[in-house]
Write an enzyme that holds these catalytic residues in place. Structure first.
Site, PDB file in Angstrom:
ATOM      1  N   TRP A 148       0.793  -1.222   0.000  1.00  0.00           N
ATOM      2  CA  TRP A 148       0.000   0.000   0.000  1.00  0.00           C
ATOM      3  C   TRP A 148       0.831   1.281   0.000  1.00  0.00           C
ATOM      4  O   TRP A 148       0.329   2.351  -0.307  1.00  0.00           O
ATOM      5  CB  TRP A 148      -0.926   0.034   1.232  1.00  0.00           C
ATOM      6  CG  TRP A 148      -0.212  -0.208   2.539  1.00  0.00           C
ATOM      7  CD1 TRP A 148      -0.110  -1.395   3.192  1.00  0.00           C
ATOM      8  CD2 TRP A 148       0.522   0.741   3.331  1.00  0.00           C
ATOM      9  NE1 TRP A 148       0.635  -1.251   4.336  1.00  0.00           N
ATOM     10  CE2 TRP A 148       1.039   0.052   4.453  1.00  0.00           C
ATOM     11  CE3 TRP A 148       0.789   2.098   3.208  1.00  0.00           C
ATOM     12  CZ2 TRP A 148       1.803   0.672   5.437  1.00  0.00           C
ATOM     13  CZ3 TRP A 148       1.551   2.726   4.180  1.00  0.00           C
ATOM     14  CH2 TRP A 148       2.045   2.016   5.281  1.00  0.00           C
ATOM     15  N   LYS A 172      -1.825  -8.888  -7.728  1.00  0.00           N
ATOM     16  CA  LYS A 172      -2.701  -8.670  -6.579  1.00  0.00           C
ATOM     17  C   LYS A 172      -2.177  -7.414  -5.879  1.00  0.00           C
ATOM     18  O   LYS A 172      -1.165  -7.433  -5.199  1.00  0.00           O
ATOM     19  CB  LYS A 172      -2.653  -9.891  -5.655  1.00  0.00           C
ATOM     20  CG  LYS A 172      -3.796  -9.909  -4.624  1.00  0.00           C
ATOM     21  CD  LYS A 172      -3.640  -8.798  -3.695  1.00  0.00           C
ATOM     22  CE  LYS A 172      -3.785  -8.942  -2.291  1.00  0.00           C
ATOM     23  NZ  LYS A 172      -3.639  -7.724  -1.510  1.00  0.00           N
ATOM     24  N   GLU A 175      -5.550  -3.465  -1.325  1.00  0.00           N
ATOM     25  CA  GLU A 175      -6.947  -3.049  -1.212  1.00  0.00           C
ATOM     26  C   GLU A 175      -7.075  -1.649  -0.643  1.00  0.00           C
ATOM     27  O   GLU A 175      -8.082  -0.982  -0.856  1.00  0.00           O
ATOM     28  CB  GLU A 175      -7.725  -4.025  -0.314  1.00  0.00           C
ATOM     29  CG  GLU A 175      -7.905  -5.403  -0.901  1.00  0.00           C
ATOM     30  CD  GLU A 175      -6.595  -6.169  -0.952  1.00  0.00           C
ATOM     31  OE1 GLU A 175      -6.345  -6.810  -1.997  1.00  0.00           O
ATOM     32  OE2 GLU A 175      -5.807  -6.118   0.022  1.00  0.00           O
ATOM     33  N   GLY A 225       6.661  -6.324   0.617  1.00  0.00           N
ATOM     34  CA  GLY A 225       5.881  -6.126   1.832  1.00  0.00           C
ATOM     35  C   GLY A 225       6.688  -6.444   3.071  1.00  0.00           C
ATOM     36  O   GLY A 225       7.920  -6.339   3.073  1.00  0.00           O
ATOM     37  N   SER A 226       5.997  -6.846   4.114  1.00  0.00           N
ATOM     38  CA  SER A 226       6.636  -7.044   5.405  1.00  0.00           C
ATOM     39  C   SER A 226       7.440  -8.336   5.446  1.00  0.00           C
ATOM     40  O   SER A 226       7.188  -9.280   4.680  1.00  0.00           O
ATOM     41  CB  SER A 226       5.582  -7.071   6.521  1.00  0.00           C
ATOM     42  OG  SER A 226       4.831  -8.271   6.453  1.00  0.00           O
ATOM     43  N   GLU A 247      11.042  -8.479  -1.876  1.00  0.00           N
ATOM     44  CA  GLU A 247      11.527  -7.153  -1.473  1.00  0.00           C
ATOM     45  C   GLU A 247      10.841  -6.836  -0.145  1.00  0.00           C
ATOM     46  O   GLU A 247       9.664  -6.467  -0.112  1.00  0.00           O
ATOM     47  CB  GLU A 247      11.185  -6.093  -2.526  1.00  0.00           C
ATOM     48  CG  GLU A 247      11.687  -4.712  -2.148  1.00  0.00           C
ATOM     49  CD  GLU A 247      11.106  -3.602  -3.012  1.00  0.00           C
ATOM     50  OE1 GLU A 247      11.532  -2.450  -2.832  1.00  0.00           O
ATOM     51  OE2 GLU A 247      10.225  -3.882  -3.844  1.00  0.00           O
ATOM     52  N   LEU A 248      11.575  -6.993   0.953  1.00  0.00           N
ATOM     53  CA  LEU A 248      10.949  -6.963   2.271  1.00  0.00           C
ATOM     54  C   LEU A 248      11.353  -5.719   3.055  1.00  0.00           C
ATOM     55  O   LEU A 248      12.244  -4.968   2.657  1.00  0.00           O
ATOM     56  CB  LEU A 248      11.319  -8.235   3.040  1.00  0.00           C
ATOM     57  CG  LEU A 248      11.008  -9.541   2.304  1.00  0.00           C
ATOM     58  CD1 LEU A 248      11.383 -10.735   3.158  1.00  0.00           C
ATOM     59  CD2 LEU A 248       9.547  -9.610   1.885  1.00  0.00           C
ATOM     60  N   CYS A 281      10.615   1.566   3.202  1.00  0.00           N
ATOM     61  CA  CYS A 281      11.594   0.629   3.752  1.00  0.00           C
ATOM     62  C   CYS A 281      12.939   1.277   4.065  1.00  0.00           C
ATOM     63  O   CYS A 281      13.678   0.788   4.913  1.00  0.00           O
ATOM     64  CB  CYS A 281      11.786  -0.550   2.796  1.00  0.00           C
ATOM     65  SG  CYS A 281      12.280  -0.085   1.133  1.00  0.00           S
TER      66      CYS A 281
END
Length: 361
Positions: A148, A172, A175, A225-226, A247-248, A281
């Protein structure tokens, strides 16, 4: 002001409306629209469409693929202002940062498109009468998951790389900030991308990942994401022997030695810390400051942080917008309380601004 776009699923070259959940404007907590939730049948349709799209796209020459991709980018550059407004409405970042993100996303896709023209193979020396040849071919259907905090540039990384390599992709997207991905898909649709090469879905993240990743059609997973979610998805990909690109989240330190100007270093650090309201990040998470300049650095940092103008990102005079959602407010309040309980001194900020909008200096 440009209206917030209608949010739909994009499957097999067609747009589809569906029931879903509200998208909240973090500046005033109003409802911007409804993001559709993909059903199992929608995911099956996206998988079938991606298989069909791959058969066409993988046989399209790299030069022709690049033409379509670059046409989509040109359309996004033409629409940059309306895309930036939608991004600021749903994510909160200042409009100048939204504009920069879209341009950055376009540059990423342009680079990928040109690299796709150079997917050279190799001829490997061998024994007389034997020739070893390496050919680079599309891996297949990609499942991409984007976050997001960068609603357009993160999807751009997924889509640009996959399409430039001749793959089809099921994206995906988030949202909470779906407009960037919708507008990205619209640009590719308008550029003449064959149906099924790009598919866009939204829904419960765990439901979608647990269905797409094991599916035989999907050949590669890419996720931003996380770290905890990345571990779960990487484990799932490994279980089904599928390559994964992760890619965290980062945890970036800043080291300030006494051979620099502490005031200038503080100013630079504040800029880095407040970009995207700290929701990135590479945002600084802790500072190691050499003792000789510690007081000067912290005083300057507090002064410049206090001076940052926080407000609605659509106002170009504001330097930092709201946080993206109420969860971030709750997290920061808990962090500040924990720090205070352990002896920290709050020199600037430290509590929410008002009770409407997710503003936290």
């Amino acid at each position: 002001m440009t209206e917030y776009p209608e949010l739909q699923l994009y499957i097999g070259g067609n747009w589809k409306s569906a029931a879903g959940q509200p998208v909240i404007n973090p500046a005033d907590e109003s409802i911007l629209g409804t993001v559709p939730t993909a059903t199992r049948s929608d995911l099956d349709a996206a998988l079938a469409a991606a298989e069909a799209g791959l058969r066409v796209w993988s046989k399209t020459s790299p030069a022709k693929r690049a033409q379509v991709i670059l046409k989509a980018v040109a359309l996004m550059r033409q629409r940059v202002e309306e895309m930036a407004v939608a991004m600021t409405l749903e994510q909160g970042k200042p409009i100048a940062q939204s504009l920069l993100e879209i341009i950055r996303g376009c540059e990423i896709i342009e680079w990928d498109a040109q690299e796709g023209r150079r997917t050279y193979g190799r001829v490997i020396p061998s024994e007389p009468g034997i020739r070893h040849v390496v050919l680079r071919q599309p891996i297949g259907v990609v499942a991409g998951f984007s976050p997001w905090n960068f609603p357009m540039s993160s999807p751009a990384r997924k889509v640009g790389g996959a399409l430039s390599a001749g793959c089809a992709i099921i994206l995906k997207a988030s949202e909470e900030t779906p407009a960037g991905a919708v507008q990205l898909a619209q640009a590719f649709h308008d550029a003449g991308l064959p149906p099924g090469v790009l598919n866009l879905v939204f829904g419960q993240p765990s439901d979608i990942s647990e269905y797409l990743i094991p599916h035989k059609t999907v050949r590669l997973i890419t996720f931003t994401g996380s770290i905890p979610v990345g571990k779960r998805l990487a484990e799932m990909a490994g279980r089904y022997m599928k390559p994964a690109i992760m890619e965290l989240g980062g945890h970036a330190p800043v080291i300030v030695c006494d051979d620099v100007d502490p005031v200038a270093a503080a100013a630079t650090s504040v800029l880095g810390k407040t970009r995207n309201a700290g929701q990135v990040c590479v945002s600084p998470t802790r500072f190691f400051v050499q003792e000789a300049i510690y007081k000067d650095f912290t005083a300057a940092f507090a002064e410049k942080a206090h001076a940052v103008k926080v407000g609605d990102g659509l106002d170009p005079s504001n330097q930092m917008g709201p946080l993206a959602n109420h969860r971030r407010i709750e997290t920061l309040e808990a962090m500040v309380a924990d720090a205070r309980a352990k002896g920290a001194r709050v020199l600037a900020g430290g509590s929410r601004i008002g009770n409407r909008g997710y503003y936290f200096p």
